[in-house]
Design a protein around this motif. Sequence first.
Motif, PDB file in Angstrom:
ATOM      1  N   ILE A 130      -2.410  -9.332 -19.451  1.00  0.00           N
ATOM      2  CA  ILE A 130      -2.810  -9.225 -20.854  1.00  0.00           C
ATOM      3  C   ILE A 130      -1.546  -9.029 -21.685  1.00  0.00           C
ATOM      4  CG2 ILE A 130      -4.208  -7.983 -22.541  1.00  0.00           C
ATOM      5  CD1 ILE A 130      -5.828  -9.371 -20.354  1.00  0.00           C
ATOM      6  N   TYR A 131      -1.416  -9.822 -22.755  1.00  0.00           N
ATOM      7  CA  TYR A 131      -0.200  -9.792 -23.572  1.00  0.00           C
ATOM      8  C   TYR A 131      -0.472  -9.209 -24.950  1.00  0.00           C
ATOM      9  CZ  TYR A 131       2.619 -12.434 -20.291  1.00  0.00           C
ATOM     10  OH  TYR A 131       3.348 -12.816 -19.181  1.00  0.00           O
ATOM     11  N   ALA A 132       0.526  -8.439 -25.442  1.00  0.00           N
ATOM     12  CA  ALA A 132       0.483  -7.883 -26.790  1.00  0.00           C
ATOM     13  C   ALA A 132       1.882  -7.981 -27.390  1.00  0.00           C
ATOM     14  CB  ALA A 132       0.009  -6.435 -26.762  1.00  0.00           C
ATOM     15  N   LEU A 133       1.942  -8.006 -28.711  1.00  0.00           N
ATOM     16  CA  LEU A 133       3.237  -8.053 -29.381  1.00  0.00           C
ATOM     17  C   LEU A 133       3.891  -6.678 -29.356  1.00  0.00           C
ATOM     18  CD1 LEU A 133       2.606 -10.318 -32.512  1.00  0.00           C
ATOM     19  CD2 LEU A 133       3.991 -10.842 -30.487  1.00  0.00           C
ATOM     20  N   ASN A 134       5.153  -6.642 -28.941  1.00  0.00           N
ATOM     21  CA  ASN A 134       5.938  -5.410 -28.888  1.00  0.00           C
ATOM     22  C   ASN A 134       7.293  -5.711 -29.522  1.00  0.00           C
ATOM     23  OD1 ASN A 134       7.019  -2.907 -28.311  1.00  0.00           O
ATOM     24  ND2 ASN A 134       7.394  -3.374 -26.145  1.00  0.00           N
ATOM     25  N   ASN A 135       7.480  -5.214 -30.763  1.00  0.00           N
ATOM     26  CA  ASN A 135       8.695  -5.520 -31.523  1.00  0.00           C
ATOM     27  C   ASN A 135       8.921  -7.026 -31.645  1.00  0.00           C
ATOM     28  OD1 ASN A 135       9.386  -2.757 -31.870  1.00  0.00           O
ATOM     29  ND2 ASN A 135      10.309  -2.717 -29.809  1.00  0.00           N
ATOM     30  N   GLY A 136       7.814  -7.720 -31.901  1.00  0.00           N
ATOM     31  CA  GLY A 136       7.898  -9.162 -32.110  1.00  0.00           C
ATOM     32  C   GLY A 136       7.964  -9.986 -30.847  1.00  0.00           C
ATOM     33  N   GLN A 137       7.867  -9.340 -29.673  1.00  0.00           N
ATOM     34  CA  GLN A 137       7.929 -10.056 -28.404  1.00  0.00           C
ATOM     35  C   GLN A 137       6.602  -9.929 -27.663  1.00  0.00           C
ATOM     36  OE1 GLN A 137      11.335  -8.166 -26.533  1.00  0.00           O
ATOM     37  NE2 GLN A 137      12.675  -9.843 -27.176  1.00  0.00           N
ATOM     38  N   ALA A 138       6.246 -11.003 -26.941  1.00  0.00           N
ATOM     39  CA  ALA A 138       5.003 -11.012 -26.165  1.00  0.00           C
ATOM     40  C   ALA A 138       5.253 -10.377 -24.805  1.00  0.00           C
ATOM     41  CB  ALA A 138       4.496 -12.437 -26.007  1.00  0.00           C
ATOM     42  N   ASP A 139       4.805  -9.130 -24.658  1.00  0.00           N
ATOM     43  CA  ASP A 139       4.996  -8.384 -23.420  1.00  0.00           C
ATOM     44  C   ASP A 139       3.651  -8.141 -22.741  1.00  0.00           C
ATOM     45  OD1 ASP A 139       7.731  -8.172 -23.824  1.00  0.00           O
ATOM     46  OD2 ASP A 139       7.570  -6.245 -24.870  1.00  0.00           O
ATOM     47  N   VAL A 140       3.696  -7.962 -21.416  1.00  0.00           N
ATOM     48  CA  VAL A 140       2.488  -7.610 -20.664  1.00  0.00           C
ATOM     49  C   VAL A 140       2.126  -6.167 -20.983  1.00  0.00           C
ATOM     50  CG1 VAL A 140       1.471  -7.311 -18.386  1.00  0.00           C
ATOM     51  CG2 VAL A 140       2.958  -9.262 -18.825  1.00  0.00           C
ATOM     52  N   SER A 141       0.908  -5.974 -21.527  1.00  0.00           N
ATOM     53  CA  SER A 141       0.454  -4.631 -21.890  1.00  0.00           C
ATOM     54  C   SER A 141      -0.571  -4.067 -20.913  1.00  0.00           C
ATOM     55  CB  SER A 141      -0.162  -4.655 -23.299  1.00  0.00           C
ATOM     56  OG  SER A 141      -1.280  -5.537 -23.346  1.00  0.00           O
ATOM     57  N   ASP A 142      -1.202  -4.958 -20.128  1.00  0.00           N
ATOM     58  CA  ASP A 142      -2.255  -4.515 -19.223  1.00  0.00           C
ATOM     59  C   ASP A 142      -2.538  -5.658 -18.249  1.00  0.00           C
ATOM     60  OD1 ASP A 142      -4.205  -2.973 -18.066  1.00  0.00           O
ATOM     61  OD2 ASP A 142      -5.608  -3.042 -19.758  1.00  0.00           O
ATOM     62  N   ARG A 143      -3.388  -5.394 -17.274  1.00  0.00           N
ATOM     63  CA  ARG A 143      -3.850  -6.431 -16.357  1.00  0.00           C
ATOM     64  C   ARG A 143      -5.352  -6.257 -16.155  1.00  0.00           C
ATOM     65  NH1 ARG A 143       0.255  -9.291 -14.171  1.00  0.00           N
ATOM     66  NH2 ARG A 143      -1.238 -10.297 -12.795  1.00  0.00           N
ATOM     67  N   LYS A 144      -6.059  -7.363 -15.944  1.00  0.00           N
ATOM     68  CA  LYS A 144      -7.507  -7.328 -15.790  1.00  0.00           C
ATOM     69  C   LYS A 144      -7.926  -8.077 -14.526  1.00  0.00           C
ATOM     70  CE  LYS A 144      -8.397  -5.311 -19.807  1.00  0.00           C
ATOM     71  NZ  LYS A 144      -9.013  -3.960 -19.912  1.00  0.00           N
ATOM     72  N   TRP A 145      -9.089  -7.658 -13.992  1.00  0.00           N
ATOM     73  CA  TRP A 145      -9.640  -8.269 -12.781  1.00  0.00           C
ATOM     74  C   TRP A 145     -10.849  -9.143 -13.098  1.00  0.00           C
ATOM     75  CZ3 TRP A 145      -7.563  -8.249  -7.986  1.00  0.00           C
ATOM     76  CH2 TRP A 145      -6.598  -7.298  -7.693  1.00  0.00           C
ATOM     77  N   GLN A 146     -11.047 -10.124 -12.233  1.00  0.00           N
ATOM     78  CA  GLN A 146     -12.260 -10.928 -12.241  1.00  0.00           C
ATOM     79  C   GLN A 146     -12.678 -11.173 -10.798  1.00  0.00           C
ATOM     80  OE1 GLN A 146     -13.238 -14.592 -14.828  1.00  0.00           O
ATOM     81  NE2 GLN A 146     -12.482 -15.525 -12.955  1.00  0.00           N
ATOM     82  N   PHE A 147     -13.983 -10.991 -10.512  1.00  0.00           N
ATOM     83  CA  PHE A 147     -14.506 -11.201  -9.164  1.00  0.00           C
ATOM     84  C   PHE A 147     -15.613 -12.249  -9.238  1.00  0.00           C
ATOM     85  CE2 PHE A 147     -12.949  -6.877  -9.534  1.00  0.00           C
ATOM     86  CZ  PHE A 147     -12.127  -6.760  -8.421  1.00  0.00           C
ATOM     87  N   VAL A 148     -15.507 -13.270  -8.403  1.00  0.00           N
ATOM     88  CA  VAL A 148     -16.452 -14.382  -8.438  1.00  0.00           C
ATOM     89  C   VAL A 148     -17.051 -14.591  -7.054  1.00  0.00           C
ATOM     90  CG1 VAL A 148     -16.748 -16.860  -8.817  1.00  0.00           C
ATOM     91  CG2 VAL A 148     -15.265 -15.544 -10.335  1.00  0.00           C
TER      92      VAL A 148
END
Length: 441
Positions: A415-433
Amino acid sequence: MKTGYLKIGICFSLLTGLINTVSAQKKNDFGNPTLTHYLNDEKTRSISFSGYAELWARYAELNPGSLVNGEQVNSISDLSLRRVRVKMAYQPTEKFTFILQGGLTNVNVASKTTPGFELLDAYAEYKFNDIIAAGAGRSTWRGLSRFTTGPLNTLLYDLPSYATGNAGISDETVRELSVYAKGQIGKLDYRLVIADPYTNVSADPQYNVATFSKTHPNKDYSGYFKYEFFETENNSSPFHSGTYSGKKKVLALGAGFEYMHNALWHLDETKTTINDDEKSFAVDLFYDTPINKERGTSFSAYAMAMNNNYGPNYVRYSGVSNPASGVNTTQSSLNGAGNNSPVIGTGNTYYLQIGGTLPYFNKDKNNLQLQPAASVMLSDLDGLHDKALTYDAGVSLLMNGMSSRLTVDAQNRPIYALNNGQADVSDRKWQFVLKYRIDFN
């Protein structure tokens, strides 16, 4: 709509009567005669029917701010029809083939209205000889990489997301109107395609960030070449196999390209609109081999490296069968709604997949076996400060070869969010199929 489905049912009833005359020499994975009717005694002319259905049961952690039916939720469990396909192949002469395919795609909780049965493929092909065949129509024939059209048999729950990175933008359900040439020259297999992309509905040009242009699109040129060191793969359809589960020994080294002139645009410092070409190149290596045919064991591996140039800082976020209907923009991430994650963009993408089949549970019946697999996708994109890492792990229960199989898959995405104008990884998410697929042919 009901009338349309009734017509489809009547057609299949008539087809069933026709196929009842099929001779029983060739059997499918269920041990039944294939749905092929030969039109001459030499069996060089035929009409055949095939298809498949994929049902998903899924639990997914959703991206921040995701809305489902207007309600903000953090996760969802849902059922969906990932794909339903019905295909006819008609060969009235030894050299001419006509393909017609229809189906449904991504029928889930976000599908508010009853989806229509869509025409997917309608194209004709003339085979001059093994060296060259030519075709035209609406199809998935295209170049670039082995899985750009989507594989016939996947080791995991679905094809890798980078492979169809332009899906729904320049194509429709990974289909374009095109002309193509293909063939095999000894161990060399090739395809060359010229396609008409669909007109894009995109945003106005942005400063220093390329987006797909709303202007009339230029031709989509693509090609793929591979050298097959051991057994030769069938090239009668545009799809490559993701695994042969030990039925063949294949080592294929491939390379491909895709080019669209002025496909994207952006604004420069003077607010002038600059057009950008899409230029993509890929190399890949596919290896699939039996280990012990009597026990049913095999090994499969695939590696790919791709360079994409869409223009400055282009990143596409997309999610397969996205269950979200919107996003709360005050809480959203760069990923957007649902299960979106970065799948392609200007920069380099690398993919590795390994797997194989374990011994038959009952070697006397040669059925029921497990097929574990894992993959990792690493994207080093200009528009992202942190590299995008997505990985999958899963196992399939093959009940009648690849024609009836149950797959459990776990995927983790950034998951990406802007940090001082840069796209940084802010979190990670799971999916189960949990996926069940059944083929008919």
